[in-house]
Design a protein around this motif. Sequence first.
Motif, PDB file in Angstrom:
ATOM      1  N   CYS A   1       8.018  78.450  47.908  1.00  0.00           N
ATOM      2  CA  CYS A   1       7.404  78.816  47.052  1.00  0.00           C
ATOM      3  C   CYS A   1       6.590  80.149  46.981  1.00  0.00           C
ATOM      4  O   CYS A   1       6.354  80.237  48.125  1.00  0.00           O
ATOM      5  CB  CYS A   1       6.577  77.828  46.511  1.00  0.00           C
ATOM      6  SG  CYS A   1       7.157  75.969  46.073  1.00  0.00           S
ATOM      7  N   GLU A   2       6.336  80.753  45.833  1.00  0.00           N
ATOM      8  CA  GLU A   2       5.768  82.069  46.311  1.00  0.00           C
ATOM      9  C   GLU A   2       4.787  82.216  45.001  1.00  0.00           C
ATOM     10  O   GLU A   2       5.150  81.674  43.814  1.00  0.00           O
ATOM     11  CB  GLU A   2       6.932  83.090  46.142  1.00  0.00           C
ATOM     12  CG  GLU A   2       7.581  83.234  47.219  1.00  0.00           C
ATOM     13  CD  GLU A   2       8.599  84.442  47.500  1.00  0.00           C
ATOM     14  OE1 GLU A   2       8.071  85.768  46.955  1.00  0.00           O
ATOM     15  OE2 GLU A   2       9.625  84.416  48.056  1.00  0.00           O
TER      16      GLU A   2
ATOM     17  N   MET B   1      14.822  79.942  40.524  1.00  0.00           N
ATOM     18  CA  MET B   1      13.478  79.655  40.579  1.00  0.00           C
ATOM     19  C   MET B   1      12.982  79.113  39.270  1.00  0.00           C
ATOM     20  O   MET B   1      13.828  79.288  38.190  1.00  0.00           O
ATOM     21  CB  MET B   1      12.713  80.832  41.150  1.00  0.00           C
ATOM     22  CG  MET B   1      12.986  81.476  42.515  1.00  0.00           C
ATOM     23  SD  MET B   1      11.827  82.873  42.763  1.00  0.00           S
ATOM     24  CE  MET B   1      10.542  81.496  43.727  1.00  0.00           C
TER      25      MET B   1
ATOM     26  N   LEU C   1      11.017  73.404  49.301  1.00  0.00           N
ATOM     27  CA  LEU C   1      11.318  74.435  48.374  1.00  0.00           C
ATOM     28  C   LEU C   1      10.303  75.485  48.630  1.00  0.00           C
ATOM     29  O   LEU C   1       9.369  75.536  49.189  1.00  0.00           O
ATOM     30  CB  LEU C   1      10.431  73.829  47.071  1.00  0.00           C
ATOM     31  CG  LEU C   1      10.974  72.730  46.581  1.00  0.00           C
ATOM     32  CD1 LEU C   1      10.443  72.157  45.026  1.00  0.00           C
ATOM     33  CD2 LEU C   1      12.600  72.837  46.301  1.00  0.00           C
TER      34      LEU C   1
ATOM     35  N   LYS D   1       2.748  79.908  40.230  1.00  0.00           N
ATOM     36  CA  LYS D   1       3.484  79.683  41.334  1.00  0.00           C
ATOM     37  C   LYS D   1       4.772  79.270  41.145  1.00  0.00           C
ATOM     38  O   LYS D   1       5.167  78.821  40.063  1.00  0.00           O
ATOM     39  CB  LYS D   1       2.862  78.251  41.686  1.00  0.00           C
ATOM     40  CG  LYS D   1       3.570  77.494  42.727  1.00  0.00           C
ATOM     41  CD  LYS D   1       2.846  76.158  43.385  1.00  0.00           C
ATOM     42  CE  LYS D   1       3.779  75.395  44.564  1.00  0.00           C
ATOM     43  NZ  LYS D   1       3.239  74.089  44.773  1.00  0.00           N
ATOM     44  N   CYS D   2       5.575  79.981  41.507  1.00  0.00           N
ATOM     45  CA  CYS D   2       7.322  79.868  41.441  1.00  0.00           C
ATOM     46  C   CYS D   2       7.838  79.330  42.547  1.00  0.00           C
ATOM     47  O   CYS D   2       7.871  79.903  43.643  1.00  0.00           O
ATOM     48  CB  CYS D   2       7.799  81.157  40.794  1.00  0.00           C
ATOM     49  SG  CYS D   2       6.797  81.845  39.313  1.00  0.00           S
ATOM     50  N   CYS D   3       8.717  78.429  42.381  1.00  0.00           N
ATOM     51  CA  CYS D   3       9.567  77.749  43.609  1.00  0.00           C
ATOM     52  C   CYS D   3      11.048  77.949  43.208  1.00  0.00           C
ATOM     53  O   CYS D   3      11.335  77.963  42.063  1.00  0.00           O
ATOM     54  CB  CYS D   3       9.140  76.323  43.886  1.00  0.00           C
ATOM     55  SG  CYS D   3       7.244  76.236  44.085  1.00  0.00           S
ATOM     56  N   ASP D   4      11.966  77.541  44.388  1.00  0.00           N
ATOM     57  CA  ASP D   4      13.160  77.186  44.272  1.00  0.00           C
ATOM     58  C   ASP D   4      13.479  76.063  43.488  1.00  0.00           C
ATOM     59  O   ASP D   4      12.623  75.066  43.510  1.00  0.00           O
ATOM     60  CB  ASP D   4      13.925  77.411  45.573  1.00  0.00           C
ATOM     61  CG  ASP D   4      13.804  78.702  46.496  1.00  0.00           C
ATOM     62  OD1 ASP D   4      13.927  79.832  45.514  1.00  0.00           O
ATOM     63  OD2 ASP D   4      13.675  78.766  47.295  1.00  0.00           O
TER      64      ASP D   4
ATOM     65  N   GLU E   1      14.545  72.505  42.761  1.00  0.00           N
ATOM     66  CA  GLU E   1      14.771  71.241  43.631  1.00  0.00           C
ATOM     67  C   GLU E   1      15.898  70.740  43.806  1.00  0.00           C
ATOM     68  O   GLU E   1      16.649  70.104  44.541  1.00  0.00           O
ATOM     69  CB  GLU E   1      13.524  70.314  43.461  1.00  0.00           C
ATOM     70  CG  GLU E   1      13.556  69.287  44.298  1.00  0.00           C
ATOM     71  CD  GLU E   1      12.295  68.305  44.269  1.00  0.00           C
ATOM     72  OE1 GLU E   1      11.901  67.473  45.110  1.00  0.00           O
ATOM     73  OE2 GLU E   1      11.624  68.466  43.159  1.00  0.00           O
TER      74      GLU E   1
ATOM     75  N   ASP F   1      -2.416  73.026  46.860  1.00  0.00           N
ATOM     76  CA  ASP F   1      -1.874  74.152  46.392  1.00  0.00           C
ATOM     77  C   ASP F   1      -2.971  75.429  46.487  1.00  0.00           C
ATOM     78  O   ASP F   1      -2.546  76.580  46.529  1.00  0.00           O
ATOM     79  CB  ASP F   1      -1.582  73.874  44.687  1.00  0.00           C
ATOM     80  CG  ASP F   1      -0.227  72.845  44.830  1.00  0.00           C
ATOM     81  OD1 ASP F   1       0.597  73.199  45.826  1.00  0.00           O
ATOM     82  OD2 ASP F   1      -0.337  72.117  43.740  1.00  0.00           O
TER      83      ASP F   1
ATOM     84  N   HIS G   1       6.839  70.932  49.383  1.00  0.00           N
ATOM     85  CA  HIS G   1       6.303  72.453  49.718  1.00  0.00           C
ATOM     86  C   HIS G   1       7.309  73.171  50.505  1.00  0.00           C
ATOM     87  O   HIS G   1       7.829  74.221  50.389  1.00  0.00           O
ATOM     88  CB  HIS G   1       4.849  72.475  49.828  1.00  0.00           C
ATOM     89  CG  HIS G   1       4.457  73.732  49.714  1.00  0.00           C
ATOM     90  ND1 HIS G   1       4.006  74.376  48.513  1.00  0.00           N
ATOM     91  CD2 HIS G   1       4.513  74.903  50.871  1.00  0.00           C
ATOM     92  CE1 HIS G   1       3.837  75.651  48.779  1.00  0.00           C
ATOM     93  NE2 HIS G   1       4.069  75.897  50.029  1.00  0.00           N
TER      94      HIS G   1
END
Length: 578
Positions: A210-211, A232, A208, A277-280, A282, A151, A205
């Motif tokens: 992630c940004e 997200m 998904l 850290k922000c992700c779609d 799952e 990460d 990762h």
Amino acid sequence: AAVVLLLPLPSIVGAFGWGSPWGSLSSQQHATDELDSDSFDSFLKDHAVTAILFYAPWCFYSQQVLPSWDLAAQKLMLHDPPVHLAKVDAHRHSGIGDRFGINAFPTMKLFVDGAVFEYDSRQGRGWQQIVKWVNHHIDRDHILKSVEDVDHYLNDNDLNVVGLFAEVSNNSAFSHSARHFEDVMFAEARGPEISQKIAQHLERHATLLCETVYVGKSRNNTKANTLPREGMHCSNTPRNPQRPEWTDRFVADVHGTTVTVRRSDSSDGWEQNLQLKCCDDEAKMSSNEKHHITVPSIVMFMPHDERFAIFNGDVHDTHALDKWISARRTPMVMRLNEETAEKILGAGPEKTPALFLISREPQEQVEKELREAAKQLRGRVLICVSGLASQLEKRLAGIAGIEDESQPIVTLIETRSGTGQFHTARKFRIPAHGIRASAVVDFITDYEQGKLKPWMRSEPEPAPEEMFADGVGVLVGTTFADATQDEAEDVLVDFYAPWCGHCRKFEPQYKALARKLKHVKSLKIMKIDATRNEVEDVTIMGYPTVVLFPAGAKPKKQVVYHGSRQPEDMTKWFIMAA
């Protein structure tokens, strides 16, 4: 009456909130070790390889580079062994600054076993450039030893390549490729257990999207930010580097496209430049979207096209790996701007040629066909769309030899050809009107097989009566090769530019030379406007350049004249060289 107060610099800095007491602003916001006169020497003694940032709190450029310094420190801790980064307020601790000749802020120096290397700030002050600078001097690899390392490594860089190897020893092909790219970050895991754990983490990762979301500082206990899209979720753990003594804890709550961040350990705000850290989500990803990564593998993350790819070649083949990475470090079809121009000119170790669509007006159908062709040509050619408005676009049009700007042009330009200040890269054209994707693929295949003739800029051929109007013959791009490669004749050519003052001064002397040697029937004395005509296999370092092509078998050798431009001196040289 006006009152003028003369304050010492520390007072001014404090008055404007630039750091009071000295150094406190840096220590609250930035994660790298802060050194002073008491700790500096012992820190260098304990860490044989250390990079030091010499800064001043009141310096704007110092404040700009401090976040990049933190991120670079985070990446370089993944080295095996780690590389330590620290900083020192060289304005407050001027004795340290004086010892190392610090006369500007910020200054970065790398200390390696007693040797000192200074960073050239013209390379840029981003963390990527800092990491590359350190890597250049120490030749170490990024080693991933935990899932958390992944990460940290993937954070904030667009182009990432990760190697997963069962062997504990170094993979030489991967290490070699890592030194071939300036804009791609490389890291690897060594050993079956850790590689498998990281492979599973990367699968998630890659599935998904992630940004890193920049939250920044807050004077209040909560702060709201906008997310790139709905669906997200955000981690509560800061993405930006942290120091052990920082107590800040956060809770991130997402509703729609808004994330609200609250500091949970205190009712106060926070000083650090917070990132999350922000992700779609799952749960919303279908099973067919998930990736499967085996060990050994090499994978790549990029911000365009499919965003993730798994290398399907031999992980020990450096050339194949270089080519695969080169094909994915840019979008399949780019728009010309400063950033993409840099990537095209620095086309990686493969020096991939670039196919340009250049047009004043949008060409939707032509661009559609190029995008379709790009799917089949990945790794073989870079494809770029350009207008004619900006200075960069006009410069490209000049290189491409465009004179009629009313019609679109599709041209292939080599990124590897050309040496010398005035040497032009080779170009190949395909008609833009009615172009089809299949024709573009065939065109590139013919280029690769050496079946295409380069397109050369050329003035119109002069009429026979104009050829030797002033005693010196006139060549253009289309007549140059036949004239200079005549095996029975010595051919002397003046490469000139109309705007060149030295050329204008030389012109009467060159004409006098032509009159002087007029009786030599096997000699042709010619000239060519090198700014309006292009020729192959001739390197021009300046104007005027005079080159003799002596009689003999093809390809004829080239003898460049260096000396006095008086006709008598040039005659003596010709007799010896012909």
